[in-house]
Design a protein around this motif. Structure first.
Motif, PDB file in Angstrom:
ATOM      1  N   PHE A 174      12.981  55.583 130.752  1.00  0.00           N
ATOM      2  CA  PHE A 174      12.903  56.249 129.476  1.00  0.00           C
ATOM      3  C   PHE A 174      12.952  57.762 129.638  1.00  0.00           C
ATOM      4  O   PHE A 174      12.533  58.308 130.643  1.00  0.00           O
ATOM      5  N   THR A 175      13.470  58.410 128.610  1.00  0.00           N
ATOM      6  CA  THR A 175      13.339  59.848 128.467  1.00  0.00           C
ATOM      7  C   THR A 175      12.557  60.084 127.191  1.00  0.00           C
ATOM      8  O   THR A 175      12.882  59.521 126.144  1.00  0.00           O
ATOM      9  N   GLN A 176      11.515  60.881 127.282  1.00  0.00           N
ATOM     10  CA  GLN A 176      10.694  61.134 126.106  1.00  0.00           C
ATOM     11  C   GLN A 176      11.334  62.228 125.264  1.00  0.00           C
ATOM     12  O   GLN A 176      11.675  63.305 125.771  1.00  0.00           O
ATOM     13  N   LEU A 177      11.520  61.954 123.981  1.00  0.00           N
ATOM     14  CA  LEU A 177      12.101  62.913 123.052  1.00  0.00           C
ATOM     15  C   LEU A 177      11.090  63.243 121.968  1.00  0.00           C
ATOM     16  O   LEU A 177      10.185  62.458 121.678  1.00  0.00           O
ATOM     17  N   GLU A 178      11.293  64.400 121.345  1.00  0.00           N
ATOM     18  CA  GLU A 178      10.536  64.760 120.156  1.00  0.00           C
ATOM     19  C   GLU A 178      11.513  65.003 119.021  1.00  0.00           C
ATOM     20  O   GLU A 178      12.488  65.743 119.183  1.00  0.00           O
ATOM     21  N   LEU A 179      11.254  64.378 117.885  1.00  0.00           N
ATOM     22  CA  LEU A 179      12.121  64.523 116.717  1.00  0.00           C
ATOM     23  C   LEU A 179      11.509  65.543 115.762  1.00  0.00           C
ATOM     24  O   LEU A 179      10.339  65.432 115.374  1.00  0.00           O
ATOM     25  N   SER A 180      12.323  66.532 115.392  1.00  0.00           N
ATOM     26  CA  SER A 180      11.933  67.497 114.360  1.00  0.00           C
ATOM     27  C   SER A 180      12.692  67.138 113.087  1.00  0.00           C
ATOM     28  O   SER A 180      13.890  66.852 113.133  1.00  0.00           O
ATOM     29  N   LEU A 181      12.004  67.163 111.955  1.00  0.00           N
ATOM     30  CA  LEU A 181      12.608  66.719 110.700  1.00  0.00           C
ATOM     31  C   LEU A 181      12.593  67.830 109.659  1.00  0.00           C
ATOM     32  O   LEU A 181      11.647  68.616 109.573  1.00  0.00           O
ATOM     33  N   SER A 182      13.653  67.870 108.869  1.00  0.00           N
ATOM     34  CA  SER A 182      13.708  68.745 107.704  1.00  0.00           C
ATOM     35  C   SER A 182      14.515  68.034 106.628  1.00  0.00           C
ATOM     36  O   SER A 182      15.285  67.114 106.923  1.00  0.00           O
ATOM     37  N   ALA A 183      14.346  68.439 105.389  1.00  0.00           N
ATOM     38  CA  ALA A 183      15.043  67.790 104.282  1.00  0.00           C
ATOM     39  C   ALA A 183      15.534  68.837 103.300  1.00  0.00           C
ATOM     40  O   ALA A 183      15.030  69.966 103.254  1.00  0.00           O
ATOM     41  N   SER A 184      16.525  68.446 102.499  1.00  0.00           N
ATOM     42  CA  SER A 184      17.085  69.344 101.491  1.00  0.00           C
ATOM     43  C   SER A 184      17.265  68.593 100.175  1.00  0.00           C
ATOM     44  O   SER A 184      17.635  67.411 100.171  1.00  0.00           O
ATOM     45  N   ASN A 185      16.967  69.292  99.084  1.00  0.00           N
ATOM     46  CA  ASN A 185      17.230  68.785  97.735  1.00  0.00           C
ATOM     47  C   ASN A 185      16.543  67.449  97.458  1.00  0.00           C
ATOM     48  O   ASN A 185      17.147  66.506  96.934  1.00  0.00           O
ATOM     49  N   LEU A 186      15.260  67.372  97.833  1.00  0.00           N
ATOM     50  CA  LEU A 186      14.518  66.146  97.577  1.00  0.00           C
ATOM     51  C   LEU A 186      14.291  65.942  96.081  1.00  0.00           C
ATOM     52  O   LEU A 186      14.313  66.890  95.282  1.00  0.00           O
ATOM     53  N   LEU A 187      14.040  64.696  95.736  1.00  0.00           N
ATOM     54  CA  LEU A 187      13.735  64.339  94.360  1.00  0.00           C
ATOM     55  C   LEU A 187      12.380  64.928  93.971  1.00  0.00           C
ATOM     56  O   LEU A 187      11.425  64.869  94.746  1.00  0.00           O
ATOM     57  N   ASP A 188      12.287  65.514  92.768  1.00  0.00           N
ATOM     58  CA  ASP A 188      11.029  66.110  92.308  1.00  0.00           C
ATOM     59  C   ASP A 188      10.283  65.095  91.457  1.00  0.00           C
ATOM     60  O   ASP A 188      10.724  64.727  90.372  1.00  0.00           O
ATOM     61  N   CYS A 189       9.155  64.628  91.968  1.00  0.00           N
ATOM     62  CA  CYS A 189       8.364  63.623  91.258  1.00  0.00           C
ATOM     63  C   CYS A 189       7.184  64.206  90.508  1.00  0.00           C
ATOM     64  O   CYS A 189       6.486  63.489  89.777  1.00  0.00           O
ATOM     65  N   ASP A 190       6.891  65.492  90.712  1.00  0.00           N
ATOM     66  CA  ASP A 190       5.737  66.097  90.053  1.00  0.00           C
ATOM     67  C   ASP A 190       6.155  66.744  88.737  1.00  0.00           C
ATOM     68  O   ASP A 190       7.305  67.169  88.570  1.00  0.00           O
ATOM     69  N   ILE A 191       5.200  66.841  87.811  1.00  0.00           N
ATOM     70  CA  ILE A 191       5.499  67.375  86.477  1.00  0.00           C
ATOM     71  C   ILE A 191       5.311  68.885  86.440  1.00  0.00           C
ATOM     72  O   ILE A 191       6.180  69.634  86.001  1.00  0.00           O
ATOM     73  N   THR A 192       4.171  69.350  86.929  1.00  0.00           N
ATOM     74  CA  THR A 192       3.854  70.779  86.825  1.00  0.00           C
ATOM     75  C   THR A 192       4.200  71.558  88.085  1.00  0.00           C
ATOM     76  O   THR A 192       4.064  72.777  88.108  1.00  0.00           O
ATOM     77  N   PRO A 224      11.674  70.827 102.593  1.00  0.00           N
ATOM     78  CA  PRO A 224      10.655  71.007 103.639  1.00  0.00           C
ATOM     79  C   PRO A 224      11.252  71.050 105.045  1.00  0.00           C
ATOM     80  O   PRO A 224      12.250  70.388 105.340  1.00  0.00           O
ATOM     81  N   ALA A 225      10.620  71.835 105.895  1.00  0.00           N
ATOM     82  CA  ALA A 225      10.891  71.813 107.337  1.00  0.00           C
ATOM     83  C   ALA A 225       9.551  71.530 108.002  1.00  0.00           C
ATOM     84  O   ALA A 225       8.708  72.417 108.132  1.00  0.00           O
ATOM     85  N   TRP A 226       9.348  70.272 108.382  1.00  0.00           N
ATOM     86  CA  TRP A 226       8.051  69.863 108.896  1.00  0.00           C
ATOM     87  C   TRP A 226       7.815  70.412 110.295  1.00  0.00           C
ATOM     88  O   TRP A 226       8.740  70.513 111.115  1.00  0.00           O
ATOM     89  N   ILE A 227       6.576  70.735 110.594  1.00  0.00           N
ATOM     90  CA  ILE A 227       6.201  71.284 111.891  1.00  0.00           C
ATOM     91  C   ILE A 227       5.904  70.178 112.899  1.00  0.00           C
ATOM     92  O   ILE A 227       6.338  70.224 114.053  1.00  0.00           O
ATOM     93  N   ASN A 228       5.155  69.179 112.481  1.00  0.00           N
ATOM     94  CA  ASN A 228       4.769  68.117 113.403  1.00  0.00           C
ATOM     95  C   ASN A 228       5.976  67.328 113.886  1.00  0.00           C
ATOM     96  O   ASN A 228       6.839  66.931 113.097  1.00  0.00           O
ATOM     97  N   LYS A 229       6.021  67.100 115.187  1.00  0.00           N
ATOM     98  CA  LYS A 229       7.104  66.337 115.798  1.00  0.00           C
ATOM     99  C   LYS A 229       6.694  64.863 115.920  1.00  0.00           C
ATOM    100  O   LYS A 229       5.520  64.533 115.966  1.00  0.00           O
ATOM    101  N   VAL A 230       7.693  64.009 116.004  1.00  0.00           N
ATOM    102  CA  VAL A 230       7.464  62.579 116.214  1.00  0.00           C
ATOM    103  C   VAL A 230       8.049  62.198 117.565  1.00  0.00           C
ATOM    104  O   VAL A 230       9.228  62.428 117.830  1.00  0.00           O
ATOM    105  N   ALA A 231       7.209  61.649 118.430  1.00  0.00           N
ATOM    106  CA  ALA A 231       7.644  61.265 119.774  1.00  0.00           C
ATOM    107  C   ALA A 231       8.376  59.924 119.730  1.00  0.00           C
ATOM    108  O   ALA A 231       7.954  58.987 119.054  1.00  0.00           O
ATOM    109  N   VAL A 232       9.461  59.847 120.466  1.00  0.00           N
ATOM    110  CA  VAL A 232      10.230  58.610 120.556  1.00  0.00           C
ATOM    111  C   VAL A 232      10.818  58.512 121.956  1.00  0.00           C
ATOM    112  O   VAL A 232      11.222  59.517 122.541  1.00  0.00           O
ATOM    113  N   SER A 233      10.837  57.318 122.517  1.00  0.00           N
ATOM    114  CA  SER A 233      11.399  57.132 123.845  1.00  0.00           C
ATOM    115  C   SER A 233      12.877  56.786 123.723  1.00  0.00           C
ATOM    116  O   SER A 233      13.252  55.895 122.958  1.00  0.00           O
TER     117      SER A 233
END
Length: 579
Positions: free
Chosen positions: A52-70, A103-112
């Motif tokens: 295995f090689t250990q990887l870290e995934l960084s995630l970001s998203a664009s134009n997400l659906l807005d579910c909040d009212i205010t 969002p551009a999330w800071i926390n990484k997700v480890a995956v092998s």
């Protein structure tokens, strides 16, 4: 652990983030979530390398659906791996980012990352309700959150991109985007390796004591890591030098991670003589051209006897060592080729007991299984997905027996489109080509070697993988050895699958896992091991995974080739190539 804040523009908070792990802590960890000396030692003492090689995934998203009212949504992403049985295994969660549709999330997700498996990843994005913001993300019930979208990809699709970043569309739960645009998700993968450098050390000894009665000792040197508990874990050893009290061994390599991690090393010759030196002291021995005496512990009074035998460091050189993923993401490709056995020993394809019988109920025979399972992995590493496909040992419609004919039945077109193209060409060939014999590999290996050799003249970043599927004992074993030895200095690996119940002893010899390299009829020794063999009957009995058994050595064979030619990954930044 729930009070982690993301440092982002606008001062947006990150809620429920996990504590960041120092990447150096898992730099050499290939088994599970962290380093494990015992597991690593278990595999390495058996000549096995990390799978295995250990990887870290960084995630970001664009134009997400807005579910909040205010305000805007408060998104969190969750990463799953889809298992063989279709169930989802959660790999990790990001923090919650407040009030953001991009969002551009800071926390990484480890995956092998495991080359020989197809790992399908599923990403879910949720809007976390305000009342849950004080709860750590690991404790959140996902059913209580608003679902913003889902995305899926194969891990291989990410690592084969030069930037190691992949952007995918978000869809609803049924895989459709629907009338509303749900936005996109971008995944970036990085190896958890702090340094690509290693130190190459060449040792020799002088004046070793003779431990044999009728000849001189046959010494080898074992290097161990002194761990925090005071014990030692062997990390590598030299070859044995026969009948020599002043041996010089081939260089050993320690990763710079090991160099930084190890305060002291313990060196043993024949397990009778020991000394301890730090890596820095080894470097000083090299610079000063001096030796260090071995010691012999005394069981009587606890004192150590200083021996005449000394350890010298003839070479101490730091160099860069790139990983398999460094090459793949910089543009190197693995080109898949397949050769199918059409000898009569397979049995009449019309007979349900034949190894070539194609079931009307969709059940794959052993040939089809091998093509599908290996092809599904390698196809992600070949940009055009056009694969050479041959047969051997068959009688063509013109009556001639060929040991390298195109499965496509087109003399000028030896390539087919994708893995399904191989499957279709194989099925059609069974209706046009009669089974004959004998079983000869030489011509298909030579043809694959020719293609691999031609790629060198074009300076292309290609490495070729030939899959041979056969049911029989080789008719001309030496011819096959000659072809493999000749091809051993080319960018080529040969995978052999044995189907049926034949005696495959000769295939094990070709595999050369015992450390004995193949030798040609002219006495030439193979430059490197390029063969991996697995019998399908072991797969069917559930002992091993066909894909893992066939492909686990391939990254190592690839790296042996590029390193022997000092080929470096292209288009790497200066930061990536610095020691």
């Amino acid at each position: 652990m729930g009070g982690c804040f993301s440092d982002m523009k606008g001062g947006k908070q990150g809620i429920g983030g996990a504590e960041q792990r120092p990447t150096a802590m898992v730099a050499n960890s290939s088994y599970g979530e962290g380093p494990n000396d015992a597991v690593e030692f278990f595999h390495r003492t058996r000549g096995q390398h990390p799978l295995f090689t250990q990887l870290e995934l960084s995630l970001s998203a664009s134009n997400l659906l807005d579910c909040d009212i205010t305000s805007k949504s408060d998104p969190m992403a969750v990463v799953f791996a889809k298992k063989v049985d279709g169930k989802l295994e959660e790999l990790g969660r990001t923090e919650v980012i407040l009030n953001s549709l991009n969002p551009a999330w800071i926390n990484k997700v480890a995956v092998s990352y495991q080359f020989e498996t197809v790992k399908r990843l599923i990403f879910h994005v949720y809007d976390v309700d305000t009342k849950y913001h004080n709860i750590p993300v690991k404790m959140l019930n996902l059913k209580d959150q608003d679902f913003l979208g889902e995305a899926t990809c194969v891990l291989s699709e990410i690592v084969t991109v030069q930037s190691r970043s992949l952007t995918v569309n978000l869809s609803n739960n049924n895989g459709r985007r629907g009338a509303r645009n749900l936005g996109t998700l971008t995944i970036h993968a990085e190896e958890t390796v702090a340094s690509r450098s290693l130190v190459e050390i060449k040792f020799r000894c002088s004046n070793l004591e003779n431990m044999d009665l009728f000849s001189k000792s046959d010494p080898f040197l074992r290097v161990s890591r002194i761990v925090e508990t005071g014990g030692s874990i062997p990390i590598c050893k030299t070859e044995v030098v026969d009948n020599d009290l002043n041996p010089t061994w081939k260089p050993l390599c320690l990763s710079m991670q090991q160099k930084k991690k190890i305060a002291w090393n313990e060196f043993e010759v024949d397990l009778f003589r020991k000394l301890q030196k730090s890596v820095a002291e080894l470097e000083r021995l090299h610079k000063e051209r001096t030796g260090a005496n071995f010691l012999l512990p005394s069981s009587k009074n606890g004192h150590e006897k200083v021996l005449k035998g000394q350890l010298f460091v003839d070479q101490f050189q730091e160099k860069l060592q790139f990983s398999f993923l460094d090459y793949i993401s910089s543009g190197f490709e693995l080109n898949f080729m397949v050769a199918v056995d059409f000898t009569a020993s397979n049995g009449n394809p019309q007979d349900p007991t034949s190894l070539h019988h194609i079931s009307p109920y969709g059940r794959l025979n052993s040939y089809q299984q091998a093509i599908m399972q290996v092809g599904e992995v390698i196809q992600f590493y070949d940009s055009d997905r056009r694969f050479p496909a041959w047969g051997f040992g068959g009688r063509k419609p013109d009556g001639t027996i060929s040991h390298c004919f195109n499965l496509s039945a087109n003399e000028s077109a030896f390539e087919v489109e994708g893995v399904e193209g191989i499957m279709d060409a194989y099925a059609r060939a069974l209706h046009k080509v009669s089974l004959a014999g004998p079983t000869l590999f030489g011509q298909v290996i030579d043809r694959a070697a020719q293609i691999a050799g031609e790629s060198l003249s074009h300076h292309s970043n290609k490495y070729y993988v030939l899959l041979i599927i056969t049911d029989g004992v080789l008719t001309n074993f030496q011819e096959t050895k000659d072809a493999l030895v000749k091809a051993s200095n080319l960018p080529l690996s040969v995978l052999i699958v044995g189907v049926g119940g034949a005696d495959f002893t000769e295939m094990e010899i070709l595999d050369a896992d015992n450390g004995c390299r193949l030798e040609s009829s002219t006495g030439r020794v193979a430059t490197r091991d390029i063969v991996q063999f697995v019998p399908m009957r072991d797969v069917h009995s559930g002992q091993i995974s066909a894909v893992q058994a066939l492909l686990e050595e391939l990254p190592g064979q690839f790296l042996t080739y590029v390193r022997s030619r000092d080929i470096k990954p292209s288009n790497l930044s200066a930061a990536q190539t610095s020691v």
